[in-house]
Motif scaffolding. Structure first.
Motif, PDB file in Angstrom:
ATOM      1  N   GLU A 103      -4.739  -3.637   8.354  1.00  0.00           N
ATOM      2  CA  GLU A 103      -6.082  -3.578   8.932  1.00  0.00           C
ATOM      3  C   GLU A 103      -6.479  -4.926   9.520  1.00  0.00           C
ATOM      4  N   LYS A 128      -4.581  -3.442   3.628  1.00  0.00           N
ATOM      5  CA  LYS A 128      -5.522  -4.495   4.041  1.00  0.00           C
ATOM      6  C   LYS A 128      -4.874  -5.445   5.056  1.00  0.00           C
ATOM      7  N   THR A 141     -12.167 -12.701   4.507  1.00  0.00           N
ATOM      8  CA  THR A 141     -10.772 -12.263   4.371  1.00  0.00           C
ATOM      9  C   THR A 141     -10.165 -12.634   3.023  1.00  0.00           C
ATOM     10  N   LYS A 143     -10.314 -11.416  -0.002  1.00  0.00           N
ATOM     11  CA  LYS A 143      -9.700 -10.316  -0.749  1.00  0.00           C
ATOM     12  C   LYS A 143      -8.307 -10.013  -0.194  1.00  0.00           C
ATOM     13  N   THR A 144      -8.207  -9.936   1.121  1.00  0.00           N
ATOM     14  CA  THR A 144      -6.914  -9.659   1.763  1.00  0.00           C
ATOM     15  C   THR A 144      -5.922 -10.782   1.492  1.00  0.00           C
TER      16      THR A 144
END
Length: 117
Positions: A95, A92, A12, A14-15
């Motif tokens: 999601e 993101k 996670t 990147k998010t």
């Protein structure tokens, strides 16, 4: 941080970075690591070895811009979302929130709805 938590964090990262930059406007690497530790009361921590490859990847994808500034005689690289990066950050996060809801459905037992047993 245990192994499972580290795996979740890597999946996670990147998010997390996109969300922090969306909230803060611009940040430099150390500031990002500190924000993660502060917001999680020290439960999660990012290493520079994990963070900088993600920052470089996001920059190469056109989601971040960088600006070097001199602060106290030292050069500091600030990261900021591009317009596309802001859109991707929002997507993101949505999601991820949906994914958490779905996982929760799998691991949290549903209340017994069978009546008359």
């Amino acid at each position: 941080m245990d192994t499972a938590t580290g795996e979740f964090l890597r999946g996670t990262l990147k998010t997390i970075v996109l969300r922090l930059l969306a909230q803060q406007g611009r940040m430099y690497g150390y500031e990002i690591t500190q924000a993660v530790e502060e917001r999680t009361a020290g439960e999660l921590s990012l290493t520079f070895g994990a963070l900088y490859p993600v920052l470089h990847k996001l920059e190469n994808e056109g989601l971040l811009t960088t600006k070097n500034e001199e602060v106290d005689g030292r050069l500091r690289k600030y990261y900021q979302l591009t317009a596309r990066g802001s859109e991707i950050a929002a997507r993101k996060v949505d999601e991820f929130e949906r994914f958490v809801q779905l996982v929760r459905l799998l691991i949290v037992p549903a209340p017994d709805v069978t009546f008359g047993r």
